[in-house]
Write an enzyme that holds these catalytic residues in place. Structure first.
Site, mmCIF file in Angstrom:
data_model
loop_
_atom_site.group_PDB
_atom_site.id
_atom_site.type_symbol
_atom_site.label_atom_id
_atom_site.label_comp_id
_atom_site.label_asym_id
_atom_site.label_seq_id
_atom_site.Cartn_x
_atom_site.Cartn_y
_atom_site.Cartn_z
ATOM 1 N N HIS A 91 3.959 13.696 91.492
ATOM 2 C CA HIS A 91 3.863 13.780 90.036
ATOM 3 C C HIS A 91 4.458 15.073 89.488
ATOM 4 O O HIS A 91 4.716 15.181 88.290
ATOM 5 C CB HIS A 91 2.410 13.594 89.576
ATOM 6 C CG HIS A 91 1.532 14.790 89.720
ATOM 7 N ND1 HIS A 91 0.706 14.992 90.808
ATOM 8 C CD2 HIS A 91 1.319 15.852 88.914
ATOM 9 C CE1 HIS A 91 0.034 16.109 90.662
ATOM 10 N NE2 HIS A 91 0.390 16.658 89.524
ATOM 11 N N ASP A 121 1.193 10.568 96.523
ATOM 12 C CA ASP A 121 1.467 11.669 95.597
ATOM 13 C C ASP A 121 2.093 12.868 96.309
ATOM 14 O O ASP A 121 1.696 14.015 96.089
ATOM 15 C CB ASP A 121 0.207 12.097 94.841
ATOM 16 C CG ASP A 121 0.542 12.884 93.576
ATOM 17 O OD1 ASP A 121 1.722 12.911 93.189
ATOM 18 O OD2 ASP A 121 -0.379 13.489 92.995
ATOM 19 N N SER A 139 -0.670 22.143 90.941
ATOM 20 C CA SER A 139 -0.300 20.957 91.715
ATOM 21 C C SER A 139 0.887 21.235 92.623
ATOM 22 O O SER A 139 1.904 21.778 92.182
ATOM 23 C CB SER A 139 0.065 19.806 90.782
ATOM 24 O OG SER A 139 -1.070 19.243 90.203
#
Length: 364
Positions: free
Chosen positions: A101, A132, A216
């Protein structure tokens, strides 16, 4: 209150490392009625303990600083269009592992290292949204001052371990937060920005180290300077306006990071996911009260686990093993905690009658 995980979008803000101090105390015993000299002896012990306390705190602080010096040259900031996240240098060829993402739909990236001012350029190798994860590669040789991270062993991760999260929260590169491993083996589902189901990831590491937007794809590391996970999610209060839940973050375990990244580096794609699959496509169905009540089978894949077990289009799956199935997300979560080849009872409705079959799970 229940909390739901939320993907950390690209953003730009900062949290610093926290040092933990230990305090050691004692009592003088001057009026204890003990033999002569006991009070003085106790006072000496107390003084010694008090002198030891700052040293213990200094030792822990020194450990933190050593880890930061060792790992920070391996953690990068990734700019993908208007999105921003973090990444970890995976090998000496310039491969960088991050979240799917974070890269989004981009194929070209601007990469910045905390220990180096000059930005670098990178290109996408491959993205694997199902877990992911993604791998990008720096153009040219790995520059001086940038080095591959050391990756740890998922089987050695334990609840209570001190960990540091490194990344670029809100665009502030080289930021470090501190916490512990709060739990292991969590299964977490994400939601895409369009509201559709995202990745469902098993065996995640839960941590109290603050994980903020921009973290992230960064590094969750132990005090041996080893990456044990990739911070990916922060929990969010599902109540309207609840916002992000403090101290509840999730990281993809290093075992899965290696499984995916190694294949992308070698083959340019993931060929062996290691994830269980039922071999269907389906949708959530509602009962007469408009509440989720199961997953309707819309397609049965040829030679898949479901077909071999006798499931058909039109069946509604209501239980897998001991897990009640009400939505497609709950089905994905039930499968994420299992392995290909596992035998599991699956309960379903067919023409109004409840039936159960044993399914040998395939591989995604």
């Amino acid at each position: 209150m229940d909390v739901l995980p939320r993907l950390l979008p690209g953003a730009r803000a900062v949290v610093c490392a926290v040092a933990v101090a230990a305090l050691v105390g004692g009592c003088s015993g001057a009026r204890s009625g003990g033999p002569a000299g006991a009070g003085a002896g106790q006072a000496a012990v107390t003084a010694s303990a008090r002198a030891a306390a700052p040293r213990q705190a200094d030792d822990l602080q020194s450990d933190y600083q050593t880890v930061i010096r060792n790992v920070l040259p391996s953690v990068v900031t990734i700019e993908a269009g208007r999105s921003l996240g973090s990444g970890v240098v995976y090998d000496g060829q310039g491969h960088i592992v991050t979240n799917a993402h974070v890269v989004g739909d981009s194929s070209d990236f601007r990469v910045t290292v905390a220990t180096r001012e000059q930005p670098l350029t990178a290109r996408l190798v491959s993205s694997y949204p199902e877990q992911d994860l993604a791998v990008i590669k720096l153009e040219g040789a790995l520059p001086d001052g940038v080095r591959p991270a050391r990756f740890g062993d998922s089987t050695q991760v334990e609840v209570g371990q001190i960990v540091l999260a490194m990344g670029s929260p809100l665009g502030l590169s080289g930021s470090v937060t501190q916490g512990i491993v709060s739990a292991i083996g969590r299964t977490v589902s994400t939601t895409r920005t369009d509201g559709a189901p995202g990745a469902t990831i098993g065996n995640m590491v839960q941590t109290s180290a603050p994980v903020n937007p921009g973290n992230s794809g960064g590094a969750l590391v132990n005090l041996d300077s080893e990456v044990i996970g990739i911070p990916t999610l922060a929990a969010a209060d599902p109540e309207p306006g609840g916002g992000q839940a403090s101290g509840i973050g999730f990281a993809i375990p290093v075992s899965m990071v290696r499984t995916v990244a190694d294949q992308i580096v070698e083959f340019g794609e993931v060929r062996d996911s290691g994830r269980a699959a039922l071999g269907i496509s389906g949708r959530t169905v509602l009962d007469d009260s408009y509440q989720p009540a199961g997953v309707a089978v819309e397609q049965v894949l040829p030679d898949g686990a479901a077909e071999e077990a006798g499931l058909r289009v039109g069946d509604t799956i209501t239980r897998v093993g001991d897990t009640e199935i009400t939505t497609i997300t709950s089905l994905l979560e039930a499968l994420a905690s299992r392995q290909p080849g596992d035998e599991v009872p699956v309960r379903f409705l067919r023409e109004g009658r409840s039936r159960t079959v044993t399914v040998t799970l395939g591989e995604m």
